[in-house]
Design a protein around this motif. Structure first.
Motif, PDB file in Angstrom:
ATOM      1  N   ASP A 157       0.226  -0.973   0.730  1.00 55.93           N
ATOM      2  CA  ASP A 157       0.722  -1.799  -0.371  1.00 55.93           C
ATOM      3  C   ASP A 157       1.159  -0.953  -1.565  1.00 55.93           C
ATOM      4  OD1 ASP A 157       1.479  -4.261  -1.376  1.00 55.93           O
ATOM      5  OD2 ASP A 157      -0.403  -4.545  -2.454  1.00 55.93           O
ATOM      6  N   THR A 158       1.522   0.291  -1.311  1.00 54.74           N
ATOM      7  CA  THR A 158       2.097   1.142  -2.346  1.00 54.74           C
ATOM      8  C   THR A 158       2.905   2.243  -1.669  1.00 54.74           C
ATOM      9  OG1 THR A 158       1.654   2.563  -4.264  1.00 54.74           O
ATOM     10  CG2 THR A 158       0.028   2.581  -2.493  1.00 54.74           C
ATOM     11  N   ASN A 191      -3.414   6.517  -9.146  1.00 56.90           N
ATOM     12  CA  ASN A 191      -2.561   5.410  -9.564  1.00 56.90           C
ATOM     13  C   ASN A 191      -1.365   5.315  -8.629  1.00 56.90           C
ATOM     14  OD1 ASN A 191      -0.018   4.515 -11.470  1.00 56.90           O
ATOM     15  ND2 ASN A 191      -1.894   3.407 -11.954  1.00 56.90           N
ATOM     16  N   GLN A 193       1.832   2.162  -7.113  1.00 55.81           N
ATOM     17  CA  GLN A 193       2.617   0.986  -7.506  1.00 55.81           C
ATOM     18  C   GLN A 193       1.742  -0.256  -7.591  1.00 55.81           C
ATOM     19  OE1 GLN A 193       6.699   0.416  -5.977  1.00 55.81           O
ATOM     20  NE2 GLN A 193       5.939  -1.499  -5.113  1.00 55.81           N
ATOM     21  N   ASN A 194       0.825  -0.411  -6.636  1.00 59.55           N
ATOM     22  CA  ASN A 194      -0.098  -1.551  -6.646  1.00 59.55           C
ATOM     23  C   ASN A 194      -1.541  -1.091  -6.492  1.00 59.55           C
ATOM     24  OD1 ASN A 194       1.984  -3.729  -6.597  1.00 59.55           O
ATOM     25  ND2 ASN A 194       2.486  -2.773  -4.640  1.00 59.55           N
ATOM     26  N   TYR A 195      -1.852   0.074  -7.067  1.00 57.12           N
ATOM     27  CA  TYR A 195      -3.169   0.653  -6.862  1.00 57.12           C
ATOM     28  C   TYR A 195      -3.621   1.370  -8.116  1.00 57.12           C
ATOM     29  CZ  TYR A 195      -6.924   3.497  -4.883  1.00 57.12           C
ATOM     30  OH  TYR A 195      -8.129   4.080  -4.635  1.00 57.12           O
ATOM     31  N   ASP A 196      -4.939   1.269  -8.387  1.00 60.33           N
ATOM     32  CA  ASP A 196      -5.520   1.947  -9.538  1.00 60.33           C
ATOM     33  C   ASP A 196      -7.010   2.128  -9.247  1.00 60.33           C
ATOM     34  OD1 ASP A 196      -5.105   2.694 -12.559  1.00 60.33           O
ATOM     35  OD2 ASP A 196      -6.932   1.502 -12.508  1.00 60.33           O
TER      36      ASP A 196
END
Length: 208
Positions: A157-158, A191, A193-196
């Motif tokens: 998902d990134t 970090n 696109q859809n992750y942290d």
């Protein structure tokens, strides 16, 4: 390709070799193999869609398991600068893996390619006059960036992920363990696109 949510376990292995192009530049090809199992907890939440299928509706495996395997290869370049007391490493790596479902289930894609391209840098240098195990204590600074094109990016998902990290490193050459060279602990922030997220890792280096 499908993404599983639940308990999982996996074993991976690699075989490679270092080729010194120059005193500072090394090329490292390697072969990889992996096998794993995803065991979603369908007995606790039997109606939860445990598999997200990119080509169709979610799939519920219930209390069953999904076994997978894989094979692939990678090629890496490593550039090292050893100007005492500072040591700098810069690495670039491209990895391809073919992942296969080891069970015949028409609801799930039988195979997929996992591709990753990464660039990584690390700087190590002594911290003033700090010493442990009769050797200098080093500060460790890291930074990396990875790209996941195609199916792997959709699964994670990134399409990309960047990390920065800092930690400490101890030389263990004074210990009576002939093959162990260094131990380091590093905290990292990642970090995408859809992750942290954050992580703490413990690493060891062995003598060549």
């Amino acid at each position: 390709i499908a993404i599983a949510r639940g308990a999982s376990r996996a074993a991976t292995g690699a075989f490679g070799y270092y080729f010194d192009v120059t005193p500072r530049l090394t090329i490292r090809p390697a072969l990889h193999a992996a096998i794993g199992e995803v065991a979603p907890n369908g007995s606790l939440v039997p109606d939860l869609p445990l598999i997200e299928n990119s080509d169709g509706p979610p799939i519920n495996l219930g209390g069953g398991t999904l076994r997978t395997g894989g094979y692939g290869a990678s090629i890496g370049l490593e550039y090292q600068v050893r100007t005492q007391p500072r040591e700098v490493d810069v690495r670039a790596r491209y990895t391809w893996m073919r992942l296969l479902a080891l069970e015949d289930d028409p609801r799930i894609d039988s195979e997929a390619d996992a591709i990753a391209a990464s660039l990584y840098g690390r700087d190590r240098h002594p911290i003033r006059n700090w010493r442990a195990l009769s050797r200098p204590v080093r500060a460790v600074w890291e930074a990396s960036a990875s790209a996941y094109p195609g199916e792997q990016g959709r699964s994670l998902d990134t399409p990309w992920l960047a990390q920065i990290g800092a930690g400490l490193e101890l030389e263990t050459s004074a210990l009576p363990i002939t093959y162990l060279d260094r131990v380091r602990q590093v905290g990292r922030y990642a970090n995408g696109q859809n992750y942290d997220g954050y992580s703490i890792g413990l690493g060891v280096a062995f003598r060549r």
